[in-house]
Design an enzyme around this catalytic site. Structure first.
Site, PDB file in Angstrom:
ATOM      1  N   GLU A  50       0.850  -1.212  -0.143  1.00  0.00           N
ATOM      2  CA  GLU A  50      -0.172   0.124   0.017  1.00  0.00           C
ATOM      3  C   GLU A  50       0.866   1.292   0.059  1.00  0.00           C
ATOM      4  OE1 GLU A  50      -0.609  -2.621   1.905  1.00  0.00           O
ATOM      5  OE2 GLU A  50      -2.407  -3.165   1.628  1.00  0.00           O
ATOM      6  N   PHE A 112     -10.456  -8.405  13.959  1.00  0.00           N
ATOM      7  CA  PHE A 112      -9.618  -8.698  13.085  1.00  0.00           C
ATOM      8  C   PHE A 112      -9.232  -7.462  11.986  1.00  0.00           C
ATOM      9  CE2 PHE A 112      -8.223 -10.623   8.817  1.00  0.00           C
ATOM     10  CZ  PHE A 112      -7.289 -10.967   9.308  1.00  0.00           C
ATOM     11  N   GLN A 113      -8.178  -7.280  11.866  1.00  0.00           N
ATOM     12  CA  GLN A 113      -7.726  -5.976  10.969  1.00  0.00           C
ATOM     13  C   GLN A 113      -8.398  -4.638  11.426  1.00  0.00           C
ATOM     14  OE1 GLN A 113      -8.108  -7.506   6.758  1.00  0.00           O
ATOM     15  NE2 GLN A 113      -5.620  -8.331   7.167  1.00  0.00           N
ATOM     16  N   LYS A 162     -17.166  -1.840   6.479  1.00  0.00           N
ATOM     17  CA  LYS A 162     -17.592  -2.669   5.271  1.00  0.00           C
ATOM     18  C   LYS A 162     -19.225  -2.864   5.022  1.00  0.00           C
ATOM     19  CE  LYS A 162     -16.846  -7.532   3.756  1.00  0.00           C
ATOM     20  NZ  LYS A 162     -16.126  -8.763   4.013  1.00  0.00           N
ATOM     21  N   MET A 474      23.863   9.508   1.817  1.00  0.00           N
ATOM     22  CA  MET A 474      23.919  10.820   2.339  1.00  0.00           C
ATOM     23  C   MET A 474      24.039  10.561   3.997  1.00  0.00           C
ATOM     24  SD  MET A 474      23.302  13.825   1.847  1.00  0.00           S
ATOM     25  CE  MET A 474      22.307  14.661   0.542  1.00  0.00           C
TER      26      MET A 474
HETATM   27  C1  LIG Z   1      12.237   6.052   5.156  1.00  0.00           C
HETATM   28  C2  LIG Z   1      13.649   6.440   5.517  1.00  0.00           C
HETATM   29  N1  LIG Z   1      14.553   6.065   6.447  1.00  0.00           N
HETATM   30  C3  LIG Z   1      15.582   6.659   6.548  1.00  0.00           C
HETATM   31  C4  LIG Z   1      15.899   7.900   6.050  1.00  0.00           C
HETATM   32  C5  LIG Z   1      17.141   8.664   6.360  1.00  0.00           C
HETATM   33  N2  LIG Z   1      17.750   8.678   5.234  1.00  0.00           N
HETATM   34  C6  LIG Z   1      18.092   9.766   4.498  1.00  0.00           C
HETATM   35  S1  LIG Z   1      18.904   9.660   3.137  1.00  0.00           S
HETATM   36  C7  LIG Z   1      19.421   7.973   3.588  1.00  0.00           C
HETATM   37  C8  LIG Z   1      20.190   7.215   2.942  1.00  0.00           C
HETATM   38  C9  LIG Z   1      19.777   7.084   1.344  1.00  0.00           C
HETATM   39  O1  LIG Z   1      20.710   5.890   0.759  1.00  0.00           O
HETATM   40  P1  LIG Z   1      20.545   5.666  -0.759  1.00  0.00           P
HETATM   41  O2  LIG Z   1      19.136   5.610  -1.313  1.00  0.00           O
HETATM   42  O3  LIG Z   1      21.681   4.441  -1.088  1.00  0.00           O
HETATM   43  O4  LIG Z   1      20.943   7.180  -1.500  1.00  0.00           O
HETATM   44  P2  LIG Z   1      22.500   7.788  -1.615  1.00  0.00           P
HETATM   45  O5  LIG Z   1      22.363   8.806  -0.348  1.00  0.00           O
HETATM   46  O6  LIG Z   1      23.450   6.918  -1.390  1.00  0.00           O
HETATM   47  O7  LIG Z   1      22.292   8.563  -2.948  1.00  0.00           O
HETATM   48  C10 LIG Z   1      18.658   7.719   4.629  1.00  0.00           C
HETATM   49  C11 LIG Z   1      18.886   6.369   5.369  1.00  0.00           C
HETATM   50  C12 LIG Z   1      14.811   8.403   5.039  1.00  0.00           C
HETATM   51  N3  LIG Z   1      15.123   9.658   4.446  1.00  0.00           N
HETATM   52  N4  LIG Z   1      13.561   7.698   4.827  1.00  0.00           N
END
Ligand SMILES: Cc1ncc(C[n+]2csc(CCOP(=O)(O)OP(=O)(O)O)c2C)c(N)n1
Length: 580
Positions: A50, A112-113, A162, A474
């Site tokens: 979803e 449930f759910q 429902k 990042m």
């Molecule tokens: C759902 C979620 N969990 C954690 C984060 C924290 N976060 C921001 S950027 C990142 C890393 C992204 O890694 P990747 O997709 O490999 O991209 P890159 O930065 O290597 O280009 C994380 C863990 C987030 N933004 N969203």
């Protein structure tokens, strides 16, 4: 009057709102609605999760400008929608989410759910409905579309038990909308426009600072006209990429944490900010106390709550960006184009001194920026670009040239990893004749990659470029800069064979490991149009995103590279000699 089930009314109500595609996953509580959907001309795209359905609806809405629709069952189906709802709320994406609920007699009984969906989503939606009578379904749907699309757009959820879906009603069509508490103000304000124009005419270092609100309002043409009439340099936010053409001589690019040096510094030195459809996000302002210290502010936004929230506005204007810009243009009339040579010369100097840059060696590892530039070159920039969240998102927004609105789709406010693949699927479903290319990180990709099964099954030929740096890049970058290179839990390793993985889902898998493989592999990906294509680019794991302003830091200190903070005398011209 003939009696029809609530579910039948739900589906015909969607049809009369002009819905052509919905994204969803069925289940027990929503089952009555899936039965009439079977006979409806509305196309249902069966997502694998979803969250994916919600992001698909977002991608569809971004790309088409229409309201995106997603459907889920009760309990876990509904809770899986919370992330895209929150994402859509913060990025002002118009969505209608329909969720099934357990039968009325079971509500509150830990059935449930059962999950308390309206409670859970209360702060992740612009509005939500719990419909307890089949007679109210037609009105709820009509109002939901109105609320989602008007004022500041956003997500609206309709939760229906429902038995209410299965119940009978004679009320097949909605009443006229009557929402006494909901009166979005869009007219703008002619007297304020007059004040604004006199500030614009007398400013010596003005910056027109525009965001996603321009794109939502379809006001990009007016932005260009005002910029040209009043000779205003233009900065866009991340969400506003495409609100003003990057190729225009007055374009300074994106400002903020990873914005261009020129855009960020122009705002710091400005004596007037004309801020339209922006919300002074912390990724733009850095520490608000030191943001744009010399600037008077004209702030126009459709959402009155945004005005004065972060930065006091000298001229506050509540209204639709297109109307407000129209008023500014009317007020400007046929004044002479002001001579801003000295300010524009300073900006040009910064542009030359601090361009975006990277260093691609012919025999070195692939630089992700090079991939984006090659993609831009080989597509002629004629694509809808979607991104995940992380370094690749920033490189994409920096190195792609956006000249038109609705061609850049990303999760800016919530920063939702896993956004790109499903959002690309939704965008392509809505705009089948456009090339939709997603730039994703390996970390993001692993969060929602199963939606490629949806893309392959539904014959939605999206293209995905994975920037495989083997890490949550990042976060790793912050560890490198601020935690002495202690990479706690950010290295993904490289155990995944992406080519095999995606081939197993019915997609074409390609890979580039050296710079000379980049262009041919992109060309190959562009030549395939009958299936989704995923290209893995094995990129330099040590590449970082610059420029950078530390989170919560001051925009007077822009890091041009890992060890160069260009410090500025806050009252004057940047002092390029000052190092940390
Ligand atoms: C759902 C979620 N969990 C954690 C984060 C924290 N976060 C921001 S950027 C990142 C890393 C992204 O890694 P990747 O997709 O490999 O991209 P890159 O930065 O290597 O280009 C994380 C863990 C987030 N933004 N969203």
């Amino acid at each position: 009057m003939t009696k029809r089930t609530g579910a039948e009314v739900l589906i015909t109500s969607l049809e009369s709102e002009g819905v052509d595609i919905v994204f969803g996953v069925p289940g027990g509580a929503i089952l009555p609605a899936y039965d009439p959907l079977y006979d409806s001309p509305i196309r249902h795209i069966l997502a694998r999760h979803e969250q994916g359905a919600g992001h698909m609806a977002e991608g569809y809405a971004w790309a088409t400008g229409k309201v995106g629709v997603c459907i889920a069952t009760s309990g876990p189906g509904a809770t899986n929608l919370v992330t895209p709802l929150a994402d859509a709320l913060i990025d002002s994406v118009p969505l209608v989410a329909i969720t099934g609920q357990v039968a009325t007699r079971s509500v509150g009984n830990d059935a449930f759910q059962e999950a308390y969906t309206v409670g859970i989503t209360m702060s992740a939606t612009k509005h939500n409905y719990f419909v307890t009578n089949p007679d109210d379904i037609a009105d709820a749907v009509h109002e939901a579309f109105h609320i989602a699309a008007t004022g500041r757009p956003g997500p609206v959820l309709i939760d229906i038990p429902k038995d209410v879906l299965a119940g009978l009603t004679t009320n097949h069509t909605p009443q006229e909308i009557h929402l006494p508490g909901y009166k979005p103000k869009s007219e703008g304000h002619y007297r304020k426009a007059k004040e604004a124009v006199s500030l614009i005419a007398s400013a010596t270092r003005p910056v027109l600072y525009v965001g996603g609100g321009i794109i939502k309002a379809g006001a990009h043409e007016e932005v260009r006209r005002l910029a040209e009439a009043a000779n205003l340099p233009v900065v866009t936010t991340l969400m506003g990429r495409g609100a003003f053409p990057d190729h225009h001589p007055l374009a300074l690019g994106m400002s903020g944490m990873h914005g261009t040096y020129t855009a960020t510094t122009a705002i710091q030195k400005a004596d007037l900010l004309i801020a339209i459809g922006v919300r002074f996000d912390d990724r733009v302002t850095g520490d608000p106390a030191s943001f744009a210290p010399h600037a008077k502010v004209i702030h126009a936004d459709i959402d009155p709550a945004e005005i004065g929230k972060v930065r006091k506005a000298d001229v506050p204007i509540v209204g639709d960006a297109r109307r407000v810009l129209g008023q500014l243009l009317d007020e400007w009339g046929d004044r002479e184009v002001p001579d801003r040579t000295s300010w524009l010369t300073v900006l040009d100097g910064w542009r030359r001194e601090y361009p975006l840059h990277y260093d691609q060696q012919p025999d070195g590892p692939i630089k992700p920026q090079y991939v984006i530039e090659e993609l831009y070159r080989l597509t002629g920039g004629d694509a809808i670009l979607v991104s995940g969240v992380g370094q690749h998102q920033m490189w994409a927004s920096q190195f792609w040239k956006f000249d038109e609105p609705r061609r850049w789709i990303n999760s800016g406010g919530l920063g939702t990893m896993g956004f790109a693949v499903p959002a690309a699927v939704g965008a392509k479903a809505g705009m089948p004749d456009e090339l939709v290319y997603a730039i994703d990180g390996d970390g993001c990709f692993q969060m929602t990659l199963q939606e490629l099964i949806t893309a392959a099954t539904e014959q939605i030929p999206v293209k995905i470029a994975i920037m495989n740096n083997g890490a949550h890049g990042m976060v790793k970058q912050w560890q490198e800069l601020f935690y002495s290179g202690r990479f706690s839990a950010t290295l993904l390793g490289d155990k995944v064979d992406y080519v095999q993985l995606v081939e197993g889902m019915g997609c074409v898998g390609l890979r580039a490991q050296t710079p000379e493989e980049v262009a041919p592999v992109i060309e190959k990906s562009l030549a395939i149009d009958d299936r989704p294509v995923v290209v893995e680019f094995v990129v330099d794991p040590d590449e970082m995103v610059f420029p950078m302003v530390r989170a919560g830091g001051t925009n007077d200190e822009v890091m041009i590279g890992p060890d160069t903070i260009v410090k500025q005398d806050p009252n004057g011209i940047p002092r390029l000699d000052m190092q940390p």
